[in-house]
Design a protein around this motif. Sequence first.
Motif, PDB file in Angstrom:
ATOM      1  N   ILE A  61       0.826  -1.200   0.000  1.00  0.00           N
ATOM      2  CA  ILE A  61       0.000   0.000   0.000  1.00  0.00           C
ATOM      3  C   ILE A  61       0.867   1.260   0.000  1.00  0.00           C
ATOM      4  O   ILE A  61       0.546   2.254  -0.654  1.00  0.00           O
ATOM      5  N   ALA A  62       2.004   1.192   0.708  1.00  0.00           N
ATOM      6  CA  ALA A  62       2.919   2.337   0.760  1.00  0.00           C
ATOM      7  C   ALA A  62       3.554   2.570  -0.609  1.00  0.00           C
ATOM      8  O   ALA A  62       3.712   3.713  -1.052  1.00  0.00           O
ATOM      9  N   ASP A  63       3.914   1.483  -1.298  1.00  0.00           N
ATOM     10  CA  ASP A  63       4.485   1.605  -2.644  1.00  0.00           C
ATOM     11  C   ASP A  63       3.479   2.210  -3.612  1.00  0.00           C
ATOM     12  O   ASP A  63       3.832   3.046  -4.451  1.00  0.00           O
ATOM     13  N   MET A  64       2.223   1.791  -3.486  1.00  0.00           N
ATOM     14  CA  MET A  64       1.182   2.298  -4.374  1.00  0.00           C
ATOM     15  C   MET A  64       0.935   3.785  -4.135  1.00  0.00           C
ATOM     16  O   MET A  64       0.785   4.565  -5.084  1.00  0.00           O
ATOM     17  N   VAL A  65       0.894   4.166  -2.858  1.00  0.00           N
ATOM     18  CA  VAL A  65       0.672   5.579  -2.517  1.00  0.00           C
ATOM     19  C   VAL A  65       1.849   6.424  -2.993  1.00  0.00           C
ATOM     20  O   VAL A  65       1.657   7.526  -3.534  1.00  0.00           O
TER      21      VAL A  65
END
Length: 229
Positions: A61-65
Amino acid sequence: MNLSISQIKKKSLATLKGKWGLGVALTFIVFLVTTIVPTILEILLSGGFSQWINQTETPVIADMVNLLISFLFIPLTVASYWFFLSIARWNDPKISEVFAVYKEWELSLKLIGTSILVGIFTILWSLLLIIPGIIKGLSYSQVFFLLRDNPQLSALEAITESKIRMKGYKWKYFLMNLSFIGWAFIAIFTLGIGFLWLTPYISTANATFYNELIAPQVHEDQESTDLES
């Protein structure tokens, strides 16, 4: 006038006189915004600082954000190029003008889309060999300056226009940017602080390159078209 690399660099230094503070300030602000904001979000999405500092892999999720944030920062980066183009034209730009780009959401979306297209085309050429990818990257280097002066152009039109205008100038552009490598090594030895001054210098030199060698071609063609019509 077909200025030499040394003349372009001297002219960029001349236009920066009295504006180094603005250039350094903008470089620092953009650096803070584009590094601290993603880091804070990554810490929060990782469950806090203690978990973030000890993690071996970044949460998906952090990579996507972070990917989304990187797209959102594209207009800011492009507006920074335009800031230094304004300096290269002996104007007095304000840092607030850089962030004002987000007030025009259609323009911001256009810049994001154009950047994505340039990235895709460059990657596709790089899949063949590294050298073709580099050459195409040089061909596309004037896209955002052209969009500044010709906002009516679509993304594909700006890319095509950049390819046309850079014919015969790619090697000079490459050598000009390569000529800063010595300063880059010095900046590294200052723990990166030197980049606060080097970045405005390089950015203004690139803007001067466009203003002196690329923009006049467009103006000449427009004048020829007007005369013919």
